[in-house]
Scaffold this motif. Structure first.
Motif, short mmCIF file in Angstrom:
data_model
loop_
_atom_site.label_atom_id
_atom_site.label_comp_id
_atom_site.label_asym_id
_atom_site.label_seq_id
_atom_site.Cartn_x
_atom_site.Cartn_y
_atom_site.Cartn_z
N LEU A 12 -3.80 -14.62 14.59
CA LEU A 12 -3.46 -13.69 13.45
C LEU A 12 -2.36 -12.37 14.02
CD1 LEU A 12 -3.94 -12.48 10.67
CD2 LEU A 12 -6.02 -11.68 11.72
N THR A 13 -1.46 -12.29 13.28
CA THR A 13 -0.81 -10.97 13.40
C THR A 13 -0.99 -9.98 12.13
OG1 THR A 13 1.46 -11.80 12.75
CG2 THR A 13 1.07 -12.06 15.04
N VAL A 14 -1.16 -8.78 12.77
CA VAL A 14 -1.22 -7.82 11.49
C VAL A 14 -0.10 -6.95 11.92
CG1 VAL A 14 -2.53 -6.15 10.53
CG2 VAL A 14 -3.72 -8.07 11.81
N THR A 15 0.93 -6.89 10.85
CA THR A 15 2.08 -5.93 10.71
C THR A 15 2.08 -4.79 9.72
OG1 THR A 15 3.20 -7.90 11.51
CG2 THR A 15 4.66 -6.27 11.05
N GLU A 16 2.29 -3.80 10.05
CA GLU A 16 2.36 -2.55 9.26
C GLU A 16 4.00 -2.42 9.31
OE1 GLU A 16 1.00 2.02 8.70
OE2 GLU A 16 1.70 1.10 10.72
N SER A 17 4.48 -2.18 7.98
CA SER A 17 6.04 -2.28 7.93
C SER A 17 6.03 -0.65 6.97
CB SER A 17 6.34 -3.21 7.19
OG SER A 17 8.03 -3.10 6.98
N ARG A 18 6.76 0.00 7.63
CA ARG A 18 6.84 1.35 6.78
C ARG A 18 8.32 1.62 6.63
NH1 ARG A 18 3.77 4.34 11.22
NH2 ARG A 18 5.04 2.91 12.25
N ARG A 19 8.89 1.94 5.39
CA ARG A 19 10.35 2.24 5.05
C ARG A 19 10.50 3.68 5.32
NH1 ARG A 19 13.36 2.06 -0.58
NH2 ARG A 19 15.44 2.39 0.25
N GLN A 20 11.38 3.83 6.29
CA GLN A 20 11.92 5.13 6.74
C GLN A 20 13.23 5.48 6.63
OE1 GLN A 20 9.75 6.90 8.79
NE2 GLN A 20 8.20 5.59 8.34
N GLN A 21 13.98 6.51 6.53
CA GLN A 21 15.30 6.87 6.58
C GLN A 21 15.58 7.91 7.54
OE1 GLN A 21 15.83 9.08 2.54
NE2 GLN A 21 17.98 8.96 3.01
N ARG A 22 16.89 7.54 7.84
CA ARG A 22 17.47 8.35 9.05
C ARG A 22 18.73 8.38 8.78
NH1 ARG A 22 16.85 5.73 14.48
NH2 ARG A 22 14.64 5.87 14.01
N ALA A 36 0.92 -0.92 -0.09
CA ALA A 36 0.00 0.08 -0.13
C ALA A 36 0.87 1.09 0.18
CB ALA A 36 -0.93 0.04 1.09
N GLY A 37 1.35 1.70 -1.13
CA GLY A 37 2.19 2.85 -1.32
C GLY A 37 3.67 2.36 -0.49
N LYS A 38 3.84 3.50 0.51
CA LYS A 38 5.13 3.33 1.28
C LYS A 38 4.98 2.38 2.58
CE LYS A 38 6.58 8.07 0.13
NZ LYS A 38 7.08 9.36 0.82
N ARG A 39 3.83 1.62 2.69
CA ARG A 39 3.56 0.85 3.61
C ARG A 39 3.20 -0.63 3.11
NH1 ARG A 39 2.11 3.94 7.91
NH2 ARG A 39 1.31 6.19 7.14
N THR A 40 3.63 -1.52 3.87
CA THR A 40 3.10 -2.94 3.44
C THR A 40 2.58 -3.57 4.95
OG1 THR A 40 5.18 -3.21 1.81
CG2 THR A 40 3.91 -5.16 2.79
N TYR A 41 1.51 -4.46 4.57
CA TYR A 41 0.70 -4.84 5.66
C TYR A 41 0.80 -6.40 5.60
CZ TYR A 41 -1.59 -0.14 6.03
OH TYR A 41 -1.62 0.92 6.40
N PHE A 42 1.20 -7.23 6.54
CA PHE A 42 1.28 -8.30 6.65
C PHE A 42 0.18 -9.01 7.45
CE2 PHE A 42 5.63 -6.90 5.73
CZ PHE A 42 6.02 -7.50 4.65
N PHE A 43 -0.36 -9.93 7.03
CA PHE A 43 -1.47 -10.74 7.83
C PHE A 43 -0.87 -12.24 7.94
CE2 PHE A 43 -3.59 -7.25 5.47
CZ PHE A 43 -4.55 -6.89 6.69
N ASP A 44 -0.30 -12.63 9.09
CA ASP A 44 0.18 -13.67 9.37
C ASP A 44 -0.45 -14.65 10.30
OD1 ASP A 44 2.38 -12.95 7.70
OD2 ASP A 44 3.32 -11.94 9.37
#
Length: 131
Positions: A35-45, A16-24
Motif C-alpha cells: 500500500l502507498t499512502v500519498t498526500e498531495s497538496r496544491r501549492q503556488q510558487r 480533504a480541502g486543499k489536500r488529497t490523499y491517495f490509497f494505492d
C-alpha cells in the motif's frame, strides 16, 4: 525502486480541502502487494501551481499493526483530547460520492501528478516499517 512503474491494482482517493490523499495498492515484480499512502497538496510558487507530494509505503506484514495504531490514535483524539467535538459534521458522504463520481480515472491522476515543478525524490519518500 521505481514505484510509479509498478502495476496499479486499486486506488481510493480522499479529498480533504486543499489536500488529497491517495490509497494505492501496487504489485511488486514478484506479484506481492503493498500500500502507498500519498498526500498531495496544491501549492503556488512564483505564480505557478504545482503539487507537492509526500508518500508512505506500507507492506503486507505491517497492515494489521498500522491499522491498529491508526485506529488507537484516532480513538484517543476523539475520546480523550476532543470528546466534545462533533466529528460527524465532516461525514458528508453524499458530497464525497458526487466528487468521486465526477473524478478522473486513476491513470489521468497519475499523469497529472507527474507534471509538477518538484522532483518527487526530493521529498525523501520514506518507508514505514513497524518494529
Amino acid at each position: 525502486m521505481q514505484n510509479e512503474e509498478r502495476e496499479m491494482i486499486y486506488s481510493k482517493r480522499v479529498r480533504a480541502g486543499k489536500r488529497t490523499y491517495f490509497f494505492d495498492v501496487r504489485a511488486t515484480r514478484a506479484n506481492d502487494y503493498y500500500l502507498t499512502v500519498t498526500e498531495s497538496r496544491r501549492q503556488q510558487r512564483d505564480g505557478d501551481f504545482f503539487y507537492e507530494k509526500s508518500k508512505m509505503f506500507i507492506y503486507k506484514e505491517d497492515f494489521n499493526k498500522f491499522v491498529d495504531a491508526l485506529q488507537e490514535t484516532v480513538d484517543h483524539i476523539k475520546t480523550e483530547l476532543l470528546p466534545e467535538f462533533d466529528f460527524e459534521q465532516f461525514d458528508n458522504k453524499e458530497d464525497s460520492e458526487k466528487a468521486e463520481a465526477a473524478a478522473p480515472i486513476v491513470k489521468e491522476v497519475e499523469k497529472d501528478s507527474e507534471i509538477t515543478d518538484i522532483d518527487s525524490d526530493s521529498f525523501g519518500d520514506s518507508e514505514l516499517k513497524w518494529e
